[in-house]
Design a protein around this motif. Structure first.
Motif, short mmCIF file in Angstrom:
data_model
loop_
_atom_site.label_atom_id
_atom_site.label_comp_id
_atom_site.label_asym_id
_atom_site.label_seq_id
_atom_site.Cartn_x
_atom_site.Cartn_y
_atom_site.Cartn_z
N ARG A 7 -18.14 -52.67 71.40
CA ARG A 7 -18.32 -54.00 71.76
C ARG A 7 -17.76 -54.37 73.42
N ASN A 8 -18.40 -55.15 74.04
CA ASN A 8 -18.03 -55.24 75.41
C ASN A 8 -16.89 -55.94 75.56
N GLU A 9 -16.27 -56.95 74.60
CA GLU A 9 -14.89 -57.49 74.86
C GLU A 9 -14.14 -57.51 73.80
N SER A 10 -12.83 -57.30 73.72
CA SER A 10 -11.91 -57.31 72.83
C SER A 10 -11.42 -58.73 72.44
N PRO A 11 -11.06 -58.91 71.27
CA PRO A 11 -10.73 -60.38 70.97
C PRO A 11 -9.26 -60.21 71.32
N VAL A 12 -8.91 -61.62 71.07
CA VAL A 12 -7.34 -61.91 71.34
C VAL A 12 -6.80 -62.80 70.45
N TYR A 40 -14.53 -57.32 63.12
CA TYR A 40 -14.94 -55.92 62.54
C TYR A 40 -16.36 -55.47 63.09
N THR A 41 -17.46 -56.12 62.96
CA THR A 41 -18.75 -55.41 63.38
C THR A 41 -19.25 -56.20 64.74
N TYR A 42 -18.70 -57.09 65.13
CA TYR A 42 -18.92 -57.62 66.74
C TYR A 42 -20.36 -58.50 66.84
N CYS A 43 -20.59 -58.88 65.51
CA CYS A 43 -21.69 -59.63 65.20
C CYS A 43 -21.63 -61.08 65.62
N LEU A 44 -22.46 -61.69 66.11
CA LEU A 44 -22.40 -63.16 66.37
C LEU A 44 -22.35 -63.97 65.38
N ASN A 74 -1.94 -62.47 61.63
CA ASN A 74 -2.54 -61.57 60.30
C ASN A 74 -4.08 -62.09 60.18
N LEU A 75 -4.51 -62.80 61.04
CA LEU A 75 -5.98 -63.63 60.79
C LEU A 75 -7.00 -62.88 61.37
N VAL A 76 -8.21 -62.66 60.81
CA VAL A 76 -9.33 -62.13 61.65
C VAL A 76 -10.61 -63.08 61.45
N TYR A 77 -11.16 -63.35 62.46
CA TYR A 77 -12.45 -64.00 62.35
C TYR A 77 -13.50 -62.74 61.72
N SER A 78 -14.19 -63.22 60.50
CA SER A 78 -14.87 -62.34 60.01
C SER A 78 -16.37 -62.84 59.50
N HIS A 136 -26.21 -55.30 60.35
CA HIS A 136 -25.27 -55.15 61.66
C HIS A 136 -25.96 -54.66 62.97
N SER A 137 -26.95 -53.73 62.67
CA SER A 137 -27.88 -53.35 63.80
C SER A 137 -28.76 -54.21 64.32
N ILE A 138 -29.41 -54.72 63.19
CA ILE A 138 -30.47 -55.96 63.50
C ILE A 138 -29.81 -57.16 64.45
N ILE A 139 -28.45 -57.54 64.03
CA ILE A 139 -27.98 -58.56 64.84
C ILE A 139 -27.52 -58.01 66.09
N TRP A 140 -27.17 -56.97 66.21
CA TRP A 140 -27.05 -56.26 67.72
C TRP A 140 -28.08 -56.40 68.40
N MET A 141 -29.10 -55.87 67.73
CA MET A 141 -30.44 -55.64 68.58
C MET A 141 -30.99 -56.94 69.13
N LEU A 142 -30.86 -58.04 68.29
CA LEU A 142 -31.20 -59.55 68.62
C LEU A 142 -30.27 -59.90 69.81
N ASP A 143 -29.19 -59.55 69.93
CA ASP A 143 -28.21 -59.96 70.69
C ASP A 143 -28.61 -59.48 72.19
N GLN A 144 -29.00 -57.98 72.00
CA GLN A 144 -29.25 -57.31 73.28
C GLN A 144 -30.70 -57.72 73.74
#
Length: 186
Positions: A7-12, A40-44, A74-78, A136-144
């Protein structure tokens, strides 16, 4: 195989307001802090139907740690796929905010997620959260693809190349048609 950073940016976790009685009311803040991406996956979230279809994971499961149910830390956007796979499991997990996921995971040139061999917890998460799923890889490819289209558009504007412009318009037309279709069914 070329390794690509996970991932390019870490969440906060920047929420500093009053504690809310219902964890669901944190969703807007979580979406912003996680940059509208699965922790967890960095998918948009767009590719899953937007914020409406994304879920809130309790890093430590609320069924086992009820006192943490409404604790923002304790919460994670997922995405729903990971949240369901994780469910109430109390196994080893890396907190997406507190850990550098690039030190534990990487991608190949097709966007497939892999755990680093030396990271036992990443190997556990890879199997338990089904990070190997093709989605997860398909979504990453679409982002790219979208990022490259933005860069190409800037270059075309700077260079004023009519052939490149025509090619860009043809590709972006098809891509934008697909995105419109996704919006229509959301």
């Amino acid at each position: 195989m070329n390794e690509i950073i996970f991932r390019n940016e870490s969440p906060v976790r920047s929420y500093s307001g009053k504690k809310l009685s219902d964890y669901r009311r944190y969703k807007d803040s979580l979406a912003q802090d996680f940059k509208n991406r699965c922790g967890y996956t960095y998918c948009l979230d767009f590719w899953f139907g937007g914020k409406t279809n994304f879920q809130i994971d309790h890093f430590k499961p609320k069924s086992k740690f009820p006192d943490l149910e409404t604790e923002y830390k304790n919460l994670v956007y997922s995405c729903s796929y990971v949240n369901r796979a994780k469910s109430d499991d109390v196994g080893s997990y890396l907190d997406p905010v507190d850990e550098d996921y690039n030190a534990h995971f990487y991608r190949d040139e097709l966007g497939n997620i892999y755990p680093r061999e030396e990271s036992e917890v990443a190997r556990y998460m890879y199997i338990k959260l089904k990070l190997y799923l093709k989605r997860h890889s398909i979504i990453w490819m679409l982002d790219q693809l979208e990022q490259k289209m933005f860069l190409l558009q800037k270059l075309i504007e700077e260079l004023d190349n009519p052939v490149a412009k025509e090619l860009y318009l043809a590709v972006s037309f098809k891509y934008n048609d697909y995105k419109k279709h996704l919006r229509a069914i959301q």
